[in-house]
Design a protein around this motif. Structure first.
Motif, PDB file in Angstrom:
ATOM      1  N   ASP A  19      -7.168   8.067  -7.043  1.00  0.00           N
ATOM      2  CA  ASP A  19      -8.273   7.103  -7.113  1.00  0.00           C
ATOM      3  C   ASP A  19      -9.616   7.784  -6.830  1.00  0.00           C
ATOM      4  N   ALA A  76      -6.227  -4.279  -2.740  1.00  0.00           N
ATOM      5  CA  ALA A  76      -6.917  -3.105  -2.222  1.00  0.00           C
ATOM      6  C   ALA A  76      -8.142  -3.527  -1.435  1.00  0.00           C
ATOM      7  N   GLU A 103       0.797  -1.219   0.000  1.00  0.00           N
ATOM      8  CA  GLU A 103       0.000   0.000   0.000  1.00  0.00           C
ATOM      9  C   GLU A 103       0.836   1.279   0.000  1.00  0.00           C
TER      10      GLU A 103
END
Length: 246
Positions: free
Chosen positions: A186, A245, A174
């Motif tokens: 995002d 994710a 991450e």
């Protein structure tokens, strides 16, 4: 029938019957009959000699075995009794140990109180162990290893799962281990709540899963890890189950 010399037509003989023999056969009677001489010319009675002797009966083997089995303690019962004895002994030892610890603690407190009183009389600070400061909190290095270890110690207190390896694996994916990383591309970033920190947590998630006792700062490495693992536990069971994710 004609009379024949030397022949006794109707000799008298004494009939002997055995009486008094018990049904259980506790004694036997031996009978001996002695007839009279025929040459004497008279019909003498038979002499009867009766003798009684006790008879010893052998114990029936089946009965003996039964009595033996009754006399012998059942193995299961013996084992149970032995177990109970061991447990009783263990309880006794534990009680004795607790009593010894209690007395030792009372003696220590009395000694500390005496030391404190002596210190106060001299105008000094209390010197007893009970008056000393509590041990200092564990110290963790200010790096990724230290952040994970400190976070896991807090997680343990709150029952939050997550292994060292599982947390580190997700951090590297991450953020690469940088607590100040912020995602500005995002969908969350476009909605005004960019993901931040070691495990890329958005502010609403951080606020919802923040754990008391950690800083209320999204990018604080320890607070970020703990909140992220708390969220992962709620949604996935554990941070160990996260591989992408989340």
């Amino acid at each position: 029938m004609p009379s024949i010399s030397g022949y006794l037509r109707n000799p008298k003989a004494k009939k002997i019957s055995a009486v008094g023999i018990s049904a259980a056969g506790a004694a036997a009677l031996a009978l001996t009959v002695v007839p009279g001489s025929a040459e004497d010319g008279d019909h003498s009675q038979a002499a009867a000699t009766i003798s009684a002797e006790p008879v010893a009966f052998a114990t029936d083997s089946a009965s003996a075995k039964h009595e033996s089995s009754v006399a012998k303690k059942d193995p299961a019962v013996a084992k149970q009794e032995a177990d109970e004895a061991r447990k009783a002994e263990a309880r006794k030892d534990a009680a004795a140990k607790r009593e010894a610890e209690r007395k030792a603690e009372e003696a220590r407190k009395a000694e500390d109180a005496k030391a404190d009183a002596a210190a106060r009389d001299k105008g000094d600070k209390p010197a007893s162990r009970s008056a000393k400061r509590a041990p200092a909190k564990p110290s963790y290095p200010d790096n990724l290893d230290g952040w994970i270890r400190e976070a896991r110690s807090i997680m343990k207190k709150h029952g939050i799962p997550g292994s060292y390896d599982g947390i580190k694996r997700n951090i590297i994916r991450e953020s690469g281990g940088d607590p100040n990383v912020s995602n500005d591309w995002d969908i969350n970033a476009k909605n005004g709540v960019p993901s931040k920190g070691l495990l890329q947590v958005i502010q609403p998630t951080f606020d919802a899963y923040h754990v008391k006792g950690t800083p209320k700062n999204l990018t604080d490495p320890v607070a970020n890890i703990v909140a992220a693992c708390n969220y992962a536990a709620d949604r996935y069971g554990s941070m160990d189950n996260v591989d992408s994710a989340y």
